[in-house]
Design a protein around this motif. Structure first.
Motif, PDB file in Angstrom:
ATOM      1  N   LEU A  91      12.030   0.478 -10.710  1.00 20.34           N
ATOM      2  CA  LEU A  91      12.340  -0.799 -10.073  1.00 20.34           C
ATOM      3  C   LEU A  91      12.966  -0.626  -8.701  1.00 20.34           C
ATOM      4  O   LEU A  91      12.979  -1.572  -7.913  1.00 20.34           O
ATOM      5  N   GLU A  92      13.480   0.548  -8.407  1.00 23.24           N
ATOM      6  CA  GLU A  92      14.033   0.764  -7.077  1.00 23.24           C
ATOM      7  C   GLU A  92      12.953   0.716  -6.010  1.00 23.24           C
ATOM      8  O   GLU A  92      13.246   0.507  -4.834  1.00 23.24           O
ATOM      9  N   MET A  93      11.711   0.932  -6.402  1.00 22.64           N
ATOM     10  CA  MET A  93      10.611   0.897  -5.443  1.00 22.64           C
ATOM     11  C   MET A  93      10.133  -0.521  -5.182  1.00 22.64           C
ATOM     12  O   MET A  93       9.294  -0.733  -4.315  1.00 22.64           O
ATOM     13  N   LEU A  94      10.639  -1.490  -5.940  1.00 19.55           N
ATOM     14  CA  LEU A  94      10.275  -2.891  -5.741  1.00 19.55           C
ATOM     15  C   LEU A  94      11.317  -3.576  -4.870  1.00 19.55           C
ATOM     16  O   LEU A  94      12.449  -3.093  -4.742  1.00 19.55           O
ATOM     17  N   PRO A  95      10.970  -4.724  -4.280  1.00 17.55           N
ATOM     18  CA  PRO A  95      11.960  -5.483  -3.504  1.00 17.55           C
ATOM     19  C   PRO A  95      13.116  -5.911  -4.399  1.00 17.55           C
ATOM     20  O   PRO A  95      12.927  -6.152  -5.591  1.00 17.55           O
ATOM     21  N   PRO A  96      14.330  -6.000  -3.862  1.00  9.94           N
ATOM     22  CA  PRO A  96      15.482  -6.379  -4.695  1.00  9.94           C
ATOM     23  C   PRO A  96      15.292  -7.704  -5.412  1.00  9.94           C
ATOM     24  O   PRO A  96      15.641  -7.845  -6.581  1.00  9.94           O
ATOM     25  N   TYR A 141       0.835  -1.198   0.000  1.00  8.73           N
ATOM     26  CA  TYR A 141       0.000   0.000   0.000  1.00  8.73           C
ATOM     27  C   TYR A 141       0.871   1.251   0.000  1.00  8.73           C
ATOM     28  O   TYR A 141       0.585   2.230  -0.699  1.00  8.73           O
ATOM     29  N   HIS A 142       1.946   1.211   0.750  1.00 10.19           N
ATOM     30  CA  HIS A 142       2.871   2.338   0.763  1.00 10.19           C
ATOM     31  C   HIS A 142       3.489   2.542  -0.620  1.00 10.19           C
ATOM     32  O   HIS A 142       3.701   3.677  -1.059  1.00 10.19           O
ATOM     33  N   LEU A 143       3.800   1.431  -1.306  1.00 10.92           N
ATOM     34  CA  LEU A 143       4.338   1.521  -2.667  1.00 10.92           C
ATOM     35  C   LEU A 143       3.362   2.223  -3.594  1.00 10.92           C
ATOM     36  O   LEU A 143       3.736   3.118  -4.351  1.00 10.92           O
ATOM     37  N   LEU A 144       2.080   1.841  -3.542  1.00 12.71           N
ATOM     38  CA  LEU A 144       1.075   2.453  -4.403  1.00 12.71           C
ATOM     39  C   LEU A 144       0.904   3.928  -4.071  1.00 12.71           C
ATOM     40  O   LEU A 144       0.805   4.783  -4.962  1.00 12.71           O
ATOM     41  N   LYS A 145       0.886   4.235  -2.788  1.00 13.02           N
ATOM     42  CA  LYS A 145       0.689   5.615  -2.370  1.00 13.02           C
ATOM     43  C   LYS A 145       1.859   6.491  -2.797  1.00 13.02           C
ATOM     44  O   LYS A 145       1.687   7.608  -3.289  1.00 13.02           O
ATOM     45  N   THR A 146       3.082   5.966  -2.634  1.00 11.95           N
ATOM     46  CA  THR A 146       4.268   6.718  -3.028  1.00 11.95           C
ATOM     47  C   THR A 146       4.304   6.913  -4.531  1.00 11.95           C
ATOM     48  O   THR A 146       4.635   7.991  -5.034  1.00 11.95           O
ATOM     49  N   ARG A 147       3.946   5.857  -5.272  1.00  9.66           N
ATOM     50  CA  ARG A 147       3.955   5.929  -6.740  1.00  9.66           C
ATOM     51  C   ARG A 147       2.966   6.980  -7.230  1.00  9.66           C
ATOM     52  O   ARG A 147       3.263   7.751  -8.134  1.00  9.66           O
ATOM     53  N   ARG A 148       1.793   7.061  -6.590  1.00  9.79           N
ATOM     54  CA  ARG A 148       0.794   8.028  -7.013  1.00  9.79           C
ATOM     55  C   ARG A 148       1.203   9.444  -6.612  1.00  9.79           C
ATOM     56  O   ARG A 148       0.951  10.398  -7.328  1.00  9.79           O
ATOM     57  N   GLY A 149       1.876   9.541  -5.460  1.00 16.50           N
ATOM     58  CA  GLY A 149       2.260  10.856  -4.976  1.00 16.50           C
ATOM     59  C   GLY A 149       3.307  11.517  -5.846  1.00 16.50           C
ATOM     60  O   GLY A 149       3.337  12.733  -5.996  1.00 16.50           O
TER      61      GLY A 149
END
Length: 320
Positions: free
Chosen positions: A72-77, A55-63
């Motif tokens: 890809l840096e926002m995804l797990p390694p 959820y934090h990933l989606l929120k950050t991506r939208r923000g």
């Protein structure tokens, strides 16, 4: 976050992907039509059943209101490595131009090198200053392409770059832990370098494996020649000795020997051809196989030979 993602069942993973696509569309496509949402009601935030990290990933991506592919840096390694593992060297270079930070991430390139080529002599050396795993990946890819055209030139290329040393054990480990070498060219190379072939055979562990399964595993790494000849006899001889060395208890209990295993391997190959070839109309029966095999291997029990037949009948060719 990576651990939470991989725990999701497929249905929830698909639902998550759809949720992510909706949020990407919202961030790039402007405001939504109020009439389509039932009087302007706001879309409910995604539930935390996926995990707070997603959820934090989606929120950050939208923000950030970015356009195009997600960073890809926002995804797990481990997820980023999985995505990039489907790309070849050329595509990875292009991806590196899009994802600048990932293109220069040495840990990522190190993981890609060691997951594709499990062993290289250079891994055990003290790396010089300015060493780049990205450059090493490109050199390994180039060397494999060269090997698949000319095995000797490919190995010479690896040695000239310091990736491999000219030692049978090192060469055998390199071959054993990669799947990027063409099996036909590899067969030509091993036929010429019997010292490398000897070391490659010793890397196999056939402990507690049923004989046909062990033979399949062996031919999966060292492909059998298309015609019977001296090279095939050499392969089966080396396999027979290695199988007996890995299973001393089985050899003692069943009265097997390298010569007996050699006979059984040939019987399994002939049976595989007989049962799988569409050109053979009258298939060999189990009784015929037991009778023919025990004529050549007297100490092998009838039950054991019968189990061999059942394995080929149910699973298929040992050298496919």
């Amino acid at each position: 976050m990576g651990q939470a993602l991989w725990r999701l069942p497929p249905r929830q993973q698909q639902q998550l992907q759809e949720e992510l696509a909706d949020h990407l569309a919202e961030s790039g496509g402007g405001k939504r039509d109020p009439g389509r949402d039932g009087g302007g009601a706001q879309r409910r935030a995604p539930q935390h059943c996926y995990s707070p990290d997603i959820y934090h990933l989606l929120k950050t991506r939208r923000g950030k209101e970015q356009h195009g592919f997600i960073d890809l840096e926002m995804l797990p390694p481990e997820l980023g490595i999985t995505i990039l593992s489907y790309l070849n060297a050329t595509d990875l270079c292009l991806a590196g131009c899009v994802w600048q930070d990932l293109g220069h991430d040495e840990y990522l390139w190190q993981g890609l090198c060691k997951s594709t080529w499990g062993h290289c002599s250079i891994y055990n050396k003290r790396l010089p200053a300015g060493f780049s795993y990205r450059r090493l990946y490109l050199q390994l890819d180039e060397g494999c392409l060269t090997f698949n055209a000319n095995p000797q030139e490919g190995i010479s290329y690896f040695m000239s770059k310091g990736i491999l040393v000219d030692h049978p054990t090192e060469l055998a480990k390199f071959i054993f832990y990669t799947r990027r070498l063409n099996w036909k060219m590899l067969r030509i190379y091993l036929d010429e370098r019997r010292d490398v072939l000897d070391e490659l055979v010793t890397l196999h562990n056939f402990s507690n494996q049923f004989l046909p399964n062990a033979l399949r595993d062996f031919f999966r790494h060292i492909h059998a020649p298309e015609e019977r000849g001296e090279y095939l006899e050499t392969l089966i001889t080396k396999f027979s000795h290695r199988f007996c060395a890995c299973n001393p208890g089985l050899v003692r209990d069943l009265g097997l020997s390298p010569d007996a295993v050699y006979v059984l391997c040939y019987s399994l190959i002939l049976l595989s051809i007989d049962l799988t070839s569409p050109h053979v109309k009258n298939k060999m029966s189990k009784r015929e196989f037991i009778r023919n095999t025990r004529r050549a291997a007297h100490n092998v029990s009838e039950d054991f030979v019968g189990h061999l037949y059942d394995n080929i009948y149910l699973i298929g060719h040992v050298a496919a």
